[in-house]
Scaffold this motif. Structure first.
Motif, PDB file in Angstrom:
ATOM      1  N   LEU A   6       1.906  43.726   8.038  1.00  0.00           N
ATOM      2  CA  LEU A   6       3.149  42.852   9.081  1.00  0.00           C
ATOM      3  C   LEU A   6       2.531  41.044   9.272  1.00  0.00           C
ATOM      4  O   LEU A   6       4.208  40.389   9.503  1.00  0.00           O
ATOM      5  N   ARG A   7       1.360  41.103   9.903  1.00  0.00           N
ATOM      6  CA  ARG A   7       1.320  39.409   9.919  1.00  0.00           C
ATOM      7  C   ARG A   7       1.659  39.174   8.375  1.00  0.00           C
ATOM      8  O   ARG A   7       2.550  37.652   8.465  1.00  0.00           O
ATOM      9  N   TYR A   8       1.730  39.245   7.089  1.00  0.00           N
ATOM     10  CA  TYR A   8       2.140  38.261   6.422  1.00  0.00           C
ATOM     11  C   TYR A   8       3.908  38.751   6.254  1.00  0.00           C
ATOM     12  O   TYR A   8       4.213  37.220   5.754  1.00  0.00           O
ATOM     13  N   PHE A   9       3.774  39.660   6.252  1.00  0.00           N
ATOM     14  CA  PHE A   9       5.844  39.477   6.016  1.00  0.00           C
ATOM     15  C   PHE A   9       6.166  38.344   7.418  1.00  0.00           C
ATOM     16  O   PHE A   9       7.229  37.676   7.025  1.00  0.00           O
ATOM     17  N   LEU A  16      10.119  30.945   5.510  1.00  0.00           N
ATOM     18  CA  LEU A  16      10.604  31.177   4.893  1.00  0.00           C
ATOM     19  C   LEU A  16      10.389  30.428   3.372  1.00  0.00           C
ATOM     20  O   LEU A  16      11.495  30.046   2.865  1.00  0.00           O
ATOM     21  N   HIS A  17       8.922  30.490   3.366  1.00  0.00           N
ATOM     22  CA  HIS A  17       8.855  29.821   1.689  1.00  0.00           C
ATOM     23  C   HIS A  17       7.284  30.144   1.940  1.00  0.00           C
ATOM     24  O   HIS A  17       6.421  30.359   3.207  1.00  0.00           O
ATOM     25  N   PHE A  18       7.140  30.919   1.041  1.00  0.00           N
ATOM     26  CA  PHE A  18       6.116  31.978   0.322  1.00  0.00           C
ATOM     27  C   PHE A  18       4.256  30.662   0.734  1.00  0.00           C
ATOM     28  O   PHE A  18       3.622  30.603   0.692  1.00  0.00           O
ATOM     29  N   GLY A  19       4.831  29.447  -0.102  1.00  0.00           N
ATOM     30  CA  GLY A  19       3.485  28.076  -0.108  1.00  0.00           C
ATOM     31  C   GLY A  19       3.394  28.429   1.298  1.00  0.00           C
ATOM     32  O   GLY A  19       2.020  27.987   1.510  1.00  0.00           O
ATOM     33  N   ARG A  20       3.824  27.516   2.061  1.00  0.00           N
ATOM     34  CA  ARG A  20       3.834  27.499   3.071  1.00  0.00           C
ATOM     35  C   ARG A  20       3.076  28.431   3.977  1.00  0.00           C
ATOM     36  O   ARG A  20       2.474  28.674   5.108  1.00  0.00           O
ATOM     37  N   ALA A  21       3.646  29.581   4.051  1.00  0.00           N
ATOM     38  CA  ALA A  21       3.419  30.606   4.554  1.00  0.00           C
ATOM     39  C   ALA A  21       1.839  31.378   4.111  1.00  0.00           C
ATOM     40  O   ALA A  21       0.161  30.938   5.074  1.00  0.00           O
ATOM     41  N   ALA A  22       1.516  30.405   2.980  1.00  0.00           N
ATOM     42  CA  ALA A  22      -0.051  31.224   2.626  1.00  0.00           C
ATOM     43  C   ALA A  22      -0.696  30.493   3.032  1.00  0.00           C
ATOM     44  O   ALA A  22      -1.970  30.249   4.057  1.00  0.00           O
ATOM     45  N   GLU A  23      -0.225  28.636   3.331  1.00  0.00           N
ATOM     46  CA  GLU A  23      -1.085  27.557   3.490  1.00  0.00           C
ATOM     47  C   GLU A  23      -1.042  28.393   5.674  1.00  0.00           C
ATOM     48  O   GLU A  23      -2.760  28.217   5.899  1.00  0.00           O
ATOM     49  N   ARG A  24      -0.429  28.667   5.910  1.00  0.00           N
ATOM     50  CA  ARG A  24      -0.705  28.960   7.650  1.00  0.00           C
ATOM     51  C   ARG A  24      -1.704  30.172   7.023  1.00  0.00           C
ATOM     52  O   ARG A  24      -2.077  30.453   8.107  1.00  0.00           O
ATOM     53  N   LEU A  25      -1.216  31.501   6.798  1.00  0.00           N
ATOM     54  CA  LEU A  25      -2.895  32.211   7.507  1.00  0.00           C
ATOM     55  C   LEU A  25      -3.777  32.251   6.127  1.00  0.00           C
ATOM     56  O   LEU A  25      -4.722  32.981   6.189  1.00  0.00           O
ATOM     57  N   PRO A  30      -0.313  34.168  -4.979  1.00  0.00           N
ATOM     58  CA  PRO A  30      -0.245  35.377  -5.359  1.00  0.00           C
ATOM     59  C   PRO A  30      -0.376  36.217  -4.350  1.00  0.00           C
ATOM     60  O   PRO A  30      -0.256  37.519  -4.704  1.00  0.00           O
ATOM     61  N   PRO A  31      -1.557  36.671  -3.612  1.00  0.00           N
ATOM     62  CA  PRO A  31      -2.161  37.650  -2.833  1.00  0.00           C
ATOM     63  C   PRO A  31      -0.695  37.872  -2.302  1.00  0.00           C
ATOM     64  O   PRO A  31      -0.518  39.059  -1.949  1.00  0.00           O
ATOM     65  N   LEU A  32      -0.339  37.114  -1.192  1.00  0.00           N
ATOM     66  CA  LEU A  32       0.830  37.456  -0.067  1.00  0.00           C
ATOM     67  C   LEU A  32       2.286  37.469  -1.013  1.00  0.00           C
ATOM     68  O   LEU A  32       2.630  38.311  -0.346  1.00  0.00           O
ATOM     69  N   SER A  33       2.652  37.016  -2.537  1.00  0.00           N
ATOM     70  CA  SER A  33       3.345  37.803  -2.678  1.00  0.00           C
ATOM     71  C   SER A  33       3.217  39.212  -3.512  1.00  0.00           C
ATOM     72  O   SER A  33       4.130  40.301  -2.804  1.00  0.00           O
TER      73      SER A  33
END
Length: 304
Positions: A6-9, A16-25, A30-33
């Motif tokens: 849930l936190r990842y999603f 609305l951007h996988f790169g920014r979300a990964a950096e935030r987390l 790749p593991p986020l996707s």
């Protein structure tokens, strides 16, 4: 679903951007996707529309964002309340009561004194906050109980006991021509030249547009009114603590304000039940024929 998923999603849905979300987390992309894809497979729905230019939420994704945020807030609140409950077994019991600074001026001390006299009373930490923050602090577990004021605060999802209801007055600088009036209406107040209504910050900390001054607390507001820079409509109980350079006039068509004590519906705290009983009793003693307020509480308390 796992809270990690849930936190990842939610991070992806908000960015609305996988790169920014990964950096935030603090993880690689790749593991986020893969985690989002696994979540979609488990639910059997598409949560995100992806293309080379943008990431957008599907209708199902919008629902999960809203519901997921509420679920994680509940998990975080449970974490905080569990840790605070554990303190009771190590000699540090207590309740956290949150209320808006400057509100419930007569009721709050009487409530605390009444509860302190109850058998088995525990320490009560009072958390003073800005307008509208009590609800958020109660929902996220940083407070056990709150004094809320309808119609300004939402009580949806809480158990509540109504304490009192009161009319509202406009606060003006002493000596203002309108202070000689027996009463006013909201149209009179909003049309006051040079005395605009204040602007309070919203949940995100930003101020709405408008001509009035930006204010953070009631002390700042009262100073601005005394200087002739603003006016304000507040519950009539505020009159008991106003300075001599301020005056009030009843506002006939302003909505009445109901003070309630609110707590999470799943609470089973005996200490909290005692505090609710004390609050209803204190409201009966504070309000009376001269106060203009009407007692609403049943005084029955709660076993929750």
């Amino acid at each position: 679903m796992e809270t990690r998923e849930l936190r990842y999603f939610i991070a992806v849905a908000e960015e609305l951007h996988f790169g920014r979300a990964a950096e935030r987390l603090g993880i690689a992309q790749p593991p986020l996707s893969r985690a989002i894809q696994q979540l979609e497979r488990r639910l059997g729905v598409a949560l995100l529309d992806r293309n080379s230019r943008a990431v957008t939420l599907t209708e199902a994704g919008s629902v999960l964002l809203r519901e997921g945020q509420a679920a994680l807030d509940a998990v975080d609140a449970a974490d905080r309340r569990t840790r605070r409950a554990a303190l009771a077994t190590t000699g540090h019991p207590g309740l956290v009561l949150v209320t808006k600074a400057g509100a419930s001026g007569d009721l709050l001390p009487k409530l605390l004194d009444a509860y302190a006299a109850e058998p088995g009373a525990v320490a009560v930490d009072v958390l003073l906050c800005g307008p509208g923050e009590q609800e958020r602090l109660l929902r996220d577990g940083r407070a056990d109980v709150a004094l809320l004021h309808r119609p300004f605060d939402s009580t949806t999802g809480f158990d509540t006991e109504e304490l009192c209801t009161e009319e509202q007055v406009v606060i003006l600088p002493a000596g203002h021509p309108l202070t000689s009036r027996a009463h006013l209406r909201m149209a009179d107040v909003t049309a006051l030249p040079g005395l605009p209504m204040p602007r309070w910050p919203g949940p995100d900390g930003t101020y709405p547009d408008g001509p009035g001054p930006q204010v953070r607390d009631q002390a700042q507001l009262l100073q601005l009114i005394a200087l002739g820079r603003a006016s304000a409509v507040l519950p009539e109980s505020c009159r008991a603590h106003l300075r001599g350079d301020l005056a009030t006039v009843p506002v006939l068509d302003a909505p009445t304000v109901t003070t309630v004590i609110a707590w999470p519906p799943h609470s089973r705290s005996r200490a909290l039940a005692g505090l609710v009983r004390a609050a209803t009793g204190a409201a009966t003693r504070v309000t009376g024929p001269s106060s203009g307020a009407t007692v609403l509480g049943t005084g029955r308390g709660t076993d929750r």
